[in-house]
Design a protein around this motif. Structure first.
Motif, mmCIF file in Angstrom:
data_model
loop_
_atom_site.group_PDB
_atom_site.id
_atom_site.type_symbol
_atom_site.label_atom_id
_atom_site.label_comp_id
_atom_site.label_asym_id
_atom_site.label_seq_id
_atom_site.Cartn_x
_atom_site.Cartn_y
_atom_site.Cartn_z
ATOM 1 N N LEU A 416 -53.035 -2.994 -16.788
ATOM 2 C CA LEU A 416 -52.587 -2.274 -15.605
ATOM 3 C C LEU A 416 -53.192 -2.803 -14.312
ATOM 4 O O LEU A 416 -52.542 -2.783 -13.264
ATOM 5 N N PHE A 417 -54.447 -3.252 -14.362
ATOM 6 C CA PHE A 417 -55.165 -3.602 -13.144
ATOM 7 C C PHE A 417 -55.795 -4.990 -13.279
ATOM 8 O O PHE A 417 -56.249 -5.379 -14.356
ATOM 9 N N SER A 418 -55.853 -5.688 -12.140
ATOM 10 C CA SER A 418 -56.544 -6.973 -12.097
ATOM 11 C C SER A 418 -57.997 -6.747 -11.675
ATOM 12 O O SER A 418 -58.345 -5.697 -11.116
ATOM 13 N N SER A 419 -58.836 -7.734 -11.904
ATOM 14 C CA SER A 419 -60.245 -7.617 -11.511
ATOM 15 C C SER A 419 -60.386 -7.502 -9.995
ATOM 16 O O SER A 419 -61.267 -6.778 -9.495
ATOM 17 N N ASP A 420 -59.513 -8.192 -9.231
ATOM 18 C CA ASP A 420 -59.560 -8.083 -7.765
ATOM 19 C C ASP A 420 -59.216 -6.665 -7.309
ATOM 20 O O ASP A 420 -59.837 -6.129 -6.380
ATOM 21 N N GLU A 421 -58.227 -6.056 -7.961
ATOM 22 C CA GLU A 421 -57.861 -4.687 -7.602
ATOM 23 C C GLU A 421 -59.005 -3.716 -7.895
ATOM 24 O O GLU A 421 -59.311 -2.831 -7.090
ATOM 25 N N SER A 427 -64.748 -0.544 -3.894
ATOM 26 C CA SER A 427 -65.113 -0.526 -2.480
ATOM 27 C C SER A 427 -64.631 0.756 -1.804
ATOM 28 O O SER A 427 -65.350 1.367 -1.001
ATOM 29 N N LEU A 428 -63.407 1.178 -2.128
ATOM 30 C CA LEU A 428 -62.875 2.428 -1.590
ATOM 31 C C LEU A 428 -63.725 3.621 -2.012
ATOM 32 O O LEU A 428 -63.997 4.524 -1.211
ATOM 33 N N TRP A 429 -64.120 3.652 -3.263
ATOM 34 C CA TRP A 429 -64.972 4.733 -3.776
ATOM 35 C C TRP A 429 -66.286 4.795 -2.995
ATOM 36 O O TRP A 429 -66.746 5.864 -2.588
ATOM 37 N N GLN A 430 -66.874 3.622 -2.770
ATOM 38 C CA GLN A 430 -68.129 3.564 -2.023
ATOM 39 C C GLN A 430 -67.948 4.052 -0.590
ATOM 40 O O GLN A 430 -68.809 4.753 -0.036
ATOM 41 N N GLU A 431 -66.846 3.698 0.044
ATOM 42 C CA GLU A 431 -66.570 4.163 1.409
ATOM 43 C C GLU A 431 -66.469 5.688 1.440
ATOM 44 O O GLU A 431 -66.999 6.353 2.344
ATOM 45 N N LEU A 432 -65.781 6.241 0.463
ATOM 46 C CA LEU A 432 -65.618 7.692 0.393
ATOM 47 C C LEU A 432 -66.964 8.383 0.218
ATOM 48 O O LEU A 432 -67.254 9.389 0.882
ATOM 49 N N LEU A 433 -67.804 7.841 -0.652
ATOM 50 C CA LEU A 433 -69.128 8.416 -0.862
ATOM 51 C C LEU A 433 -69.976 8.326 0.405
ATOM 52 O O LEU A 433 -70.709 9.265 0.748
ATOM 53 N N GLY A 434 -69.878 7.194 1.083
ATOM 54 C CA GLY A 434 -70.728 6.955 2.244
ATOM 55 C C GLY A 434 -70.412 7.835 3.435
ATOM 56 O O GLY A 434 -71.270 8.047 4.305
ATOM 57 N N GLN A 435 -69.195 8.376 3.503
ATOM 58 C CA GLN A 435 -68.800 9.170 4.672
ATOM 59 C C GLN A 435 -68.490 10.620 4.339
ATOM 60 O O GLN A 435 -67.928 11.350 5.156
ATOM 61 N N VAL A 436 -68.883 11.063 3.138
ATOM 62 C CA VAL A 436 -68.502 12.389 2.688
ATOM 63 C C VAL A 436 -69.015 13.486 3.614
ATOM 64 O O VAL A 436 -68.323 14.484 3.853
ATOM 65 N N ALA A 457 -58.121 -2.411 5.693
ATOM 66 C CA ALA A 457 -59.198 -3.221 6.276
ATOM 67 C C ALA A 457 -59.808 -4.149 5.236
ATOM 68 O O ALA A 457 -60.116 -5.313 5.519
ATOM 69 N N TYR A 458 -59.973 -3.638 4.019
ATOM 70 C CA TYR A 458 -60.537 -4.459 2.942
ATOM 71 C C TYR A 458 -59.605 -5.629 2.624
ATOM 72 O O TYR A 458 -60.059 -6.774 2.469
#
Length: 484
Positions: A416-421, A427-436, A457-458
């Motif tokens: 279903l998913f590639s390693s790049d995806e 990265s999206l998960w980390q952004e969400l955590l960082g600005q919660v 942006a990514y």
């Protein structure tokens, strides 16, 4: 009037030889019979050691003592006339493979280790013959070693990992043979006692609850514009670290909302899944330890049950409100965690597929690091990594809280998913955590827009990086004269 639960007592030496499989074990035994050549329930514990080398003879003796001390490690499995059964086998000799990699270059050593990890992870156990544990010791250089222990999940869980390391360290340092202690409870005692705890009456009432609670919920989480290729799941793994300062901000938000950190992280996982899938209603899974009684805490074996969490996300709800709703969903589900997962599946989703987990295809786990020993003998334990196959899930996020930071592993199905995806999703998960802490009053629709902006942006950043790399390669290319 409810029938009182019978006391949990040790079985006689004769009775312990043939015992029913626990509900948790019978689930894995069923899946093993479907595909005995697969090793999807192998758990690999990888330890990096520094200092004085372990002695192979002492380590071999310690592994054999460990198997003798915990009979579930030498049990064999079969289907008898009365149902799935575990049989106590004679004490086996645990296989310990030894490799000396000291003379190899760093790159050669890495290649050998990766190939060995792959082979160990993907070599199935013969559950009918046993044993269900093996080990490999690698000499890396004069002061470094790796110890790899592989155990089938049917005899092992997170708490068992803690017992494993403690007992292995003890037997390595002592001359004890590891015989079971008289009167000490073992896993077979629990398996025989379990039907008196999980009674037909309890099962019936729990099925009624879950059938009503999950009514109308989709039992498959589909990801838009993705077509699953045929064949078994192909697991990939992406590891990253949630740094201490980010973890501290998450803990502060959780304290402000009066939520456990697990609830906050679970809610954010659901929002992240909502963005990736485009779905507002879906189910996710999480593991529960299954050791509710104090008498079960120090028994080596497989107690883990899987719990189904209902996720219903509405665009107008704020992040704070969604996290509060997550707390309520977890509280309700945990109040009904006694029902073995496979019994729930057999009533709600009997047409299961071997390559897909029933009910939920995404899973979130969070636990504190319990693999905590100083070392083995004079060798210091530098790090411990636990590796497990994807086992039919599309996405699994495992978080291990070590000291101040959290080590994360995002496992995924390569169909279903590639390693790049996956790297992008992390990265999206980390952004969400960082600005919660700045997003608590924002609605789900606004959060979705924020995630889309971070995602764009990514992707732009990655595109620029690829262009820069292309220019660099072009600049380093030696030009040739053109002959006319």
């Amino acid at each position: 009037m409810d029938t009182p639960t019978p006391p949990l007592l040790p079985l006689s030496e004769l009775a312990v030889r043939y015992v029913r499989q626990s509900f948790a074990q019978s689930r894995l035994w069923f899946l093993h019979q479907l595909e005995p050549e697969r090793a999807q329930h192998n758990i690999l514990v990888r330890m990096v050691l520094q200092g004085e080398h372990l002695q192979t003879a002492r380590l071999k003796r310690a592994l054999d003592a460990l198997s003798l001390r915990h009979p579930v490690l030498r049990a064999c499995y079969r289907t008898a006339e009365t149902g799935p059964e575990q049989c106590l086998a004679a004490p086996p000799s645990i296989n310990l493979d030894y490799r000396d990699l000291d003379g190899l270059s760093a790159s050669e050593r890495r290649a050998v280790i990766e190939r060995l990890l792959h082979d160990q992870q993907n070599t199935p156990f013969d559950l009918e013959a046993g044993p269900v544990m093996r080990a490999c010791l690698l000499d890396l250089d004069a002061a470094s070693q790796e110890l790899i222990i592989v155990i089938h999940h049917i005899a092992f869980d997170g708490r068992s990992g803690e017992i494993l390391l403690q007992d292995l360290a003890h037997y390595y340092d002592s001359e004890e043979t590891g015989a079971p202690l008289p009167g000490r409870l073992q896993y077979a005692d629990f398996a025989a006692w379990e039907p008196g705890y999980v009674t037909p009456r309890l099962i019936e009432s729990e099925i009624v609850f879950w059938r009503d609670y999950l009514a109308g919920m989709p039992l498959q989480l589909e990801f838009d514009r993705r077509v699953r290729s045929e064949g078994p799941a192909q697991g990939g793994r992406h590891a990253f670290t949630i740094q201490a300062e980010r973890v501290e901000r998450l803990k502060q938000v959780s304290r402000h909302l009066r939520l456990p950190l697990f609830v906050t992280l679970t809610g954010l996982f659901q929002i992240w899944l909502h963005y990736l899938s485009g779905r507002h209603r879906f189910l996710v899974g999480t593991d529960v330890h299954g050791r509710d009684l104090p008498a079960l805490q120090d028994i080596f074996g497989f107690f883990v049950n899987q719990l189904t969490l209902k996720c219903e996300l509405e665009d107008e709800l704020t992040l704070g409100e969604l996290l509060a709703r997550t707390r309520q969903a977890i509280r309700v589900a945990h109040g009904h965690r006694q029902l073995p997962f496979d019994l729930l599946v057999s009533h709600l989703a009997p047409q299961r597929k071997s390559d897909r987990s029933p009910l939920f295809q995404a899973k979130f786990n969070y636990q504190r690091d319990r693999f905590s020993i100083e070392g083995l003998g004079a060798a210091r334990l530098v790090s411990t990594q636990v590796i497990q196959d994807l086992a039919g899930f599309d996405l699994v996020l495992d978080l291990m809280h070590r000291h101040a930071s959290i080590e994360a592993t995002l496992e995924y199905d390569r169909r279903l998913f590639s390693s790049d995806e996956i790297e992008r999703f992390a990265s999206l998960w980390q952004e969400l955590l960082g600005q919660v802490d700045d997003l608590l009053e924002h609605s789900l629709s606004d959060l979705r827009s924020r995630l889309r902006g971070w995602d764009d942006a990514y992707l732009q950043q990655q595109q620029h990086a690829h262009l820069d790399q292309g220019r660099a390669r072009l600049g380093n290319t030696r030009r040739r004269a053109i002959s006319l």
